[in-house]
Motif scaffolding. Structure first.
Motif, PDB file in Angstrom:
ATOM      1  N   LYS A   1     -40.609   6.156  28.767  1.00  0.00           N
ATOM      2  CA  LYS A   1     -39.859   5.159  28.004  1.00  0.00           C
ATOM      3  C   LYS A   1     -40.673   4.636  26.816  1.00  0.00           C
ATOM      4  CE  LYS A   1     -36.103   4.761  30.636  1.00  0.00           C
ATOM      5  NZ  LYS A   1     -34.715   4.889  30.152  1.00  0.00           N
ATOM      6  N   SER A   2     -41.591   5.442  26.325  1.00  0.00           N
ATOM      7  CA  SER A   2     -42.466   4.987  25.235  1.00  0.00           C
ATOM      8  C   SER A   2     -41.704   4.736  23.944  1.00  0.00           C
ATOM      9  CB  SER A   2     -43.571   6.019  24.985  1.00  0.00           C
ATOM     10  OG  SER A   2     -42.995   7.277  24.660  1.00  0.00           O
ATOM     11  N   PHE A   3     -40.508   5.314  23.817  1.00  0.00           N
ATOM     12  CA  PHE A   3     -39.731   5.170  22.587  1.00  0.00           C
ATOM     13  C   PHE A   3     -38.985   3.837  22.524  1.00  0.00           C
ATOM     14  CE2 PHE A   3     -37.567   7.578  25.846  1.00  0.00           C
ATOM     15  CZ  PHE A   3     -36.434   6.818  26.049  1.00  0.00           C
ATOM     16  N   ILE A   4     -38.912   3.099  23.653  1.00  0.00           N
ATOM     17  CA  ILE A   4     -38.229   1.802  23.657  1.00  0.00           C
ATOM     18  C   ILE A   4     -38.946   0.851  22.699  1.00  0.00           C
ATOM     19  CG2 ILE A   4     -37.537  -0.183  25.051  1.00  0.00           C
ATOM     20  CD1 ILE A   4     -36.014   2.350  25.735  1.00  0.00           C
ATOM     21  N   GLY A   5     -38.181   0.217  21.814  1.00  0.00           N
ATOM     22  CA  GLY A   5     -38.753  -0.698  20.823  1.00  0.00           C
ATOM     23  C   GLY A   5     -39.104  -0.010  19.513  1.00  0.00           C
TER      24      GLY A   5
ATOM     25  N   ILE B   1     -35.133   3.362  15.474  1.00  0.00           N
ATOM     26  CA  ILE B   1     -34.297   4.547  15.710  1.00  0.00           C
ATOM     27  C   ILE B   1     -34.335   5.482  14.509  1.00  0.00           C
ATOM     28  CG2 ILE B   1     -32.194   3.361  14.916  1.00  0.00           C
ATOM     29  CD1 ILE B   1     -30.696   5.171  16.968  1.00  0.00           C
ATOM     30  N   ILE B   2     -34.465   4.903  13.299  1.00  0.00           N
ATOM     31  CA  ILE B   2     -34.532   5.745  12.104  1.00  0.00           C
ATOM     32  C   ILE B   2     -35.804   6.583  12.131  1.00  0.00           C
ATOM     33  CG2 ILE B   2     -34.608   5.742   9.581  1.00  0.00           C
ATOM     34  CD1 ILE B   2     -33.038   3.144   9.617  1.00  0.00           C
ATOM     35  N   GLN B   3     -36.931   5.939  12.482  1.00  0.00           N
ATOM     36  CA  GLN B   3     -38.200   6.659  12.572  1.00  0.00           C
ATOM     37  C   GLN B   3     -38.162   7.692  13.696  1.00  0.00           C
ATOM     38  OE1 GLN B   3     -41.046   6.393  10.545  1.00  0.00           O
ATOM     39  NE2 GLN B   3     -41.507   8.272  11.688  1.00  0.00           N
ATOM     40  N   MET B   4     -37.506   7.327  14.784  1.00  0.00           N
ATOM     41  CA  MET B   4     -37.405   8.223  15.938  1.00  0.00           C
ATOM     42  C   MET B   4     -36.688   9.521  15.539  1.00  0.00           C
ATOM     43  SD  MET B   4     -35.419   7.422  19.499  1.00  0.00           S
ATOM     44  CE  MET B   4     -35.180   8.667  20.750  1.00  0.00           C
ATOM     45  N   ILE B   5     -35.588   9.386  14.779  1.00  0.00           N
ATOM     46  CA  ILE B   5     -34.842  10.575  14.350  1.00  0.00           C
ATOM     47  C   ILE B   5     -35.612  11.330  13.277  1.00  0.00           C
ATOM     48  CG2 ILE B   5     -32.669  11.391  13.356  1.00  0.00           C
ATOM     49  CD1 ILE B   5     -31.322   8.915  14.545  1.00  0.00           C
ATOM     50  N   GLU B   6     -36.293  10.594  12.394  1.00  0.00           N
ATOM     51  CA  GLU B   6     -37.092  11.235  11.345  1.00  0.00           C
ATOM     52  C   GLU B   6     -38.142  12.170  11.944  1.00  0.00           C
ATOM     53  OE1 GLU B   6     -38.940   8.518   8.697  1.00  0.00           O
ATOM     54  OE2 GLU B   6     -37.115   8.052   7.594  1.00  0.00           O
ATOM     55  N   ASP B   7     -38.692  11.783  13.107  1.00  0.00           N
ATOM     56  CA  ASP B   7     -39.753  12.576  13.736  1.00  0.00           C
ATOM     57  C   ASP B   7     -39.285  13.972  14.127  1.00  0.00           C
ATOM     58  OD1 ASP B   7     -41.470  10.486  13.424  1.00  0.00           O
ATOM     59  OD2 ASP B   7     -41.303   9.744  15.475  1.00  0.00           O
TER      60      ASP B   7
ATOM     61  N   GLU C   1     -30.057  12.863   3.969  1.00  0.00           N
ATOM     62  CA  GLU C   1     -28.823  12.920   4.744  1.00  0.00           C
ATOM     63  C   GLU C   1     -28.818  11.831   5.819  1.00  0.00           C
ATOM     64  OE1 GLU C   1     -26.163  16.433   6.883  1.00  0.00           O
ATOM     65  OE2 GLU C   1     -28.341  16.648   6.723  1.00  0.00           O
ATOM     66  N   LEU C   2     -29.960  11.633   6.483  1.00  0.00           N
ATOM     67  CA  LEU C   2     -30.070  10.615   7.526  1.00  0.00           C
ATOM     68  C   LEU C   2     -29.832   9.219   6.966  1.00  0.00           C
ATOM     69  CD1 LEU C   2     -30.869   9.841  10.450  1.00  0.00           C
ATOM     70  CD2 LEU C   2     -33.239   9.741   9.674  1.00  0.00           C
ATOM     71  N   TYR C   3     -30.487   8.884   5.827  1.00  0.00           N
ATOM     72  CA  TYR C   3     -30.322   7.562   5.228  1.00  0.00           C
ATOM     73  C   TYR C   3     -28.883   7.338   4.785  1.00  0.00           C
ATOM     74  CZ  TYR C   3     -35.440   7.521   5.113  1.00  0.00           C
ATOM     75  OH  TYR C   3     -36.758   7.560   5.476  1.00  0.00           O
ATOM     76  N   ARG C   4     -28.245   8.405   4.311  1.00  0.00           N
ATOM     77  CA  ARG C   4     -26.850   8.268   3.876  1.00  0.00           C
ATOM     78  C   ARG C   4     -25.950   7.906   5.053  1.00  0.00           C
ATOM     79  NH1 ARG C   4     -22.952  11.969   3.855  1.00  0.00           N
ATOM     80  NH2 ARG C   4     -24.400  13.718   4.094  1.00  0.00           N
ATOM     81  N   TYR C   5     -26.202   8.501   6.210  1.00  0.00           N
ATOM     82  CA  TYR C   5     -25.415   8.184   7.403  1.00  0.00           C
ATOM     83  C   TYR C   5     -25.625   6.724   7.822  1.00  0.00           C
ATOM     84  CZ  TYR C   5     -24.152  13.080   8.258  1.00  0.00           C
ATOM     85  OH  TYR C   5     -23.632  14.346   8.162  1.00  0.00           O
TER      86      TYR C   5
ATOM     87  N   ILE D   1     -31.958  19.318  13.968  1.00  0.00           N
ATOM     88  CA  ILE D   1     -33.233  18.717  14.374  1.00  0.00           C
ATOM     89  C   ILE D   1     -34.125  19.761  15.023  1.00  0.00           C
ATOM     90  CG2 ILE D   1     -32.110  16.474  14.730  1.00  0.00           C
ATOM     91  CD1 ILE D   1     -32.370  16.932  17.727  1.00  0.00           C
ATOM     92  N   ASN D   2     -35.425  19.529  14.934  1.00  0.00           N
ATOM     93  CA  ASN D   2     -36.428  20.401  15.583  1.00  0.00           C
ATOM     94  C   ASN D   2     -36.868  19.733  16.880  1.00  0.00           C
ATOM     95  OD1 ASN D   2     -36.176  21.773  13.222  1.00  0.00           O
ATOM     96  ND2 ASN D   2     -38.251  21.495  12.523  1.00  0.00           N
ATOM     97  N   VAL D   3     -36.365  20.214  18.015  1.00  0.00           N
ATOM     98  CA  VAL D   3     -36.752  19.624  19.292  1.00  0.00           C
ATOM     99  C   VAL D   3     -38.102  20.146  19.770  1.00  0.00           C
ATOM    100  CG1 VAL D   3     -34.422  19.071  20.058  1.00  0.00           C
ATOM    101  CG2 VAL D   3     -35.346  21.337  20.507  1.00  0.00           C
TER     102      VAL D   3
END
Length: 485
Positions: A186-190, A193-199, A206-210, A226-228
């Motif tokens: 659960k390290s991603f809590i807090g 979300i924008i940075q999380m998706i950017e990673d 495209e992301l900022y436009r959404y 996305i690159n998983v």
């Protein structure tokens, strides 16, 4: 004497006025605090008998004043249990108490009443102030039930879901979303979300436009690549909604990579079907005059003068080339009657490489091979598989005009498929062109027809396999072929 008398009269008059004012103030205060109070106020004697109530108390207890003054507070207590006895003991021990109990109304309704009780409040009578909190409790119950339903939907949904607050901080993500995004713990809590998706190396513009669309209209949807992981890219289709629950925003998403691949295969299949019908007609119309030409050329062969033999050889070579193109058209036209047999793929590849070695040497190209031992046989049409390997290796040779190395690898994957990779050190293919490989008449070569790769893709498809291409401009390309065993 007269002055003293007048002074006394003035003092009496002032006292009377003051008393009248205090009485008026007292009446007004009584009216505000008791009669017009929104909370129910009940005065009761030591044994619990009700002696005086206000209008709010009548509304709370669903009774008139005349009815209430004949009752005892104990008559209204629902289920005179341990808590009621405890509350009474604490009241007489402390002199005052604040608590909450369920009360039974004359009409059978049960109400939760919050109350404050004080002993010997006025003229030796005790006072209790009641407030009806039934509606509040009902709202709280409904809210809890709503939260539980939402949590159940959130956790058991078939799609990935992420919740975030007004600061764009991730609040929670369900198990499906964690698996899809390859997250653990659960390290991603807090985290933003924008940075999380950017990673995941998405297109930032495209992301900022959404997110701007989400902020402006409260809703946004679309598809992101996305690159998983370092070697896996997926396409996710998402729908985001602003402020859906308790000032939290929600994004739901699903992996549509397989869906897009199937759609792409269907498009190619439809295109190949149309091209196949066209190819069958063209091949049929060309083959008839071709047969006549080849026959007459053979008849003229003995009468050709020596100084014209070069022309004869050129005509014969070009006719053979036309015949080869016709055969490729026919392969594209309709499914051929093919006999599949068990065959060692290593043996097929060795024969292909041996056949192409001479051509490779002429172009200053070396072919090195690596074969995993003990590979299982595959069901295939050996000649068609040779055609596939010849097409790809010949393309690799032509992509290296100044020579280089072609590396061929044949191995077994962990999911028990045969993996053939053919790597060259050529000029490479752009990402835009890679997407078009195998399409009708698309070619990366100046004098190519595009039929070779079309045939290659069709043969692999008929063998229930797949082709994936990696390439980097100026570095080279790798064709990955996967076949079932």
């Amino acid at each position: 004497m007269t002055l003293n008398k007048e002074k006394r009269l003035k003092d009496v008059e002032q006292t009377l006025k003051k008393s009248s004012l205090n009485e008026k103030l007292s009446k007004d205060l009584y009216k505000d605090l008791f009669i017009e109070a929104l909370e129910g106020i009940v005065f009761w004697s030591g044994n619990g008998k009700i002696v005086k109530v206000n209008e709010a108390a009548c509304r709370i207890f669903e009774s008139s004043k005349d009815e209430l003054v004949t009752k005892n507070l104990k008559d209204f207590v629902y289920l005179k249990n341990y808590k009621f006895i405890k509350v009474v003991d604490q009241l007489f021990e402390r002199g005052s108490i604040r608590d909450e109990l369920d009360f039974l109304m004359p009409n059978g309704q049960i109400k939760s009443l919050e109350f404050t009780a004080k002993l010997n409040s006025v003229d030796g009578f005790h006072m209790t102030i009641f407030r009806n909190v039934t509606d509040r409790h009902q709202m709280e119950r409904e809210l809890r039930e709503s939260e539980m339903k939402f949590r159940k939907v959130f956790e058991e949904a078939l799609e990935g879901m992420i919740l975030w607050n007004k600061k764009y901080e991730v609040v929670d993500i369900n198990q499906v979303g964690m698996r899809m995004l390859h997250l653990t713990g659960k390290s991603f809590i807090g985290q933003s979300i924008i940075q999380m998706i950017e990673d995941y190396n998405v297109n930032k513009e495209e992301l900022y436009r959404y997110f701007e669309e989400l902020r402006d209209s409260g809703f946004a949807n679309g598809v992101l690549k996305i690159n998983v992981s370092t070697d896996r890219k997926i396409y996710i289709e998402f729908s985001a909604k602003h402020n859906v629950f308790s000032k939290l925003s929600l994004i739901s998403f699903k992996d549509i990579t397989e869906k897009l691949e199937i759609e792409e295969q269907l498009k190619k299949s439809d295109t190949l079907s149309v091209v196949g019908e066209l190819a069958a007609g063209i091949a049929h119309e060309i083959r008839n005059p071709m047969t006549a030409l080849k026959g007459f050329i053979q008849l003229l062969e003995d009468s050709i003068r020596e100084d014209h033999s070069m022309y004869f050889n050129i005509i014969s070579t070009e006719l053979e080339r036309i015949d080869s193109i016709i055969n490729e058209f026919l392969i594209l036209s309709k499914p051929q009657t093919v006999k599949f047999i068990r065959k060692d793929i290593t043996e097929i590849m060795k024969e292909t490489v041996e056949f192409l070695n001479a051509q490779a040497v002429l172009h200053n190209v070396q072919i090195q091979t690596f074969f995993e031992k003990g590979l299982p046989d595959i069901f295939c049409e050996p000649n068609q598989m040779k055609k596939v390997f010849i097409n790809i290796i010949k393309n690799a040779i032509e992509m290296m005009p100044e020579g280089g190395m072609i590396t061929v690898l044949v191995e077994l994957t962990t999911d028990r498929r045969i993996h053939i990779s053919i790597r060259d050190e050529g000029v490479g293919i752009s990402k835009e062109k890679i997407k078009k490989l195998g399409q009708p008449f698309f070619t990366t070569k100046e004098k190519g027809t595009g039929l070779g790769l079309m045939v290659t893709y069709k043969i692999i498809e008929e063998h229930k396999g797949s082709i994936r291409v990696e390439s980097e401009l100026g570095v080279g390309s790798i064709f990955h072929i996967y076949l079932p065993v």
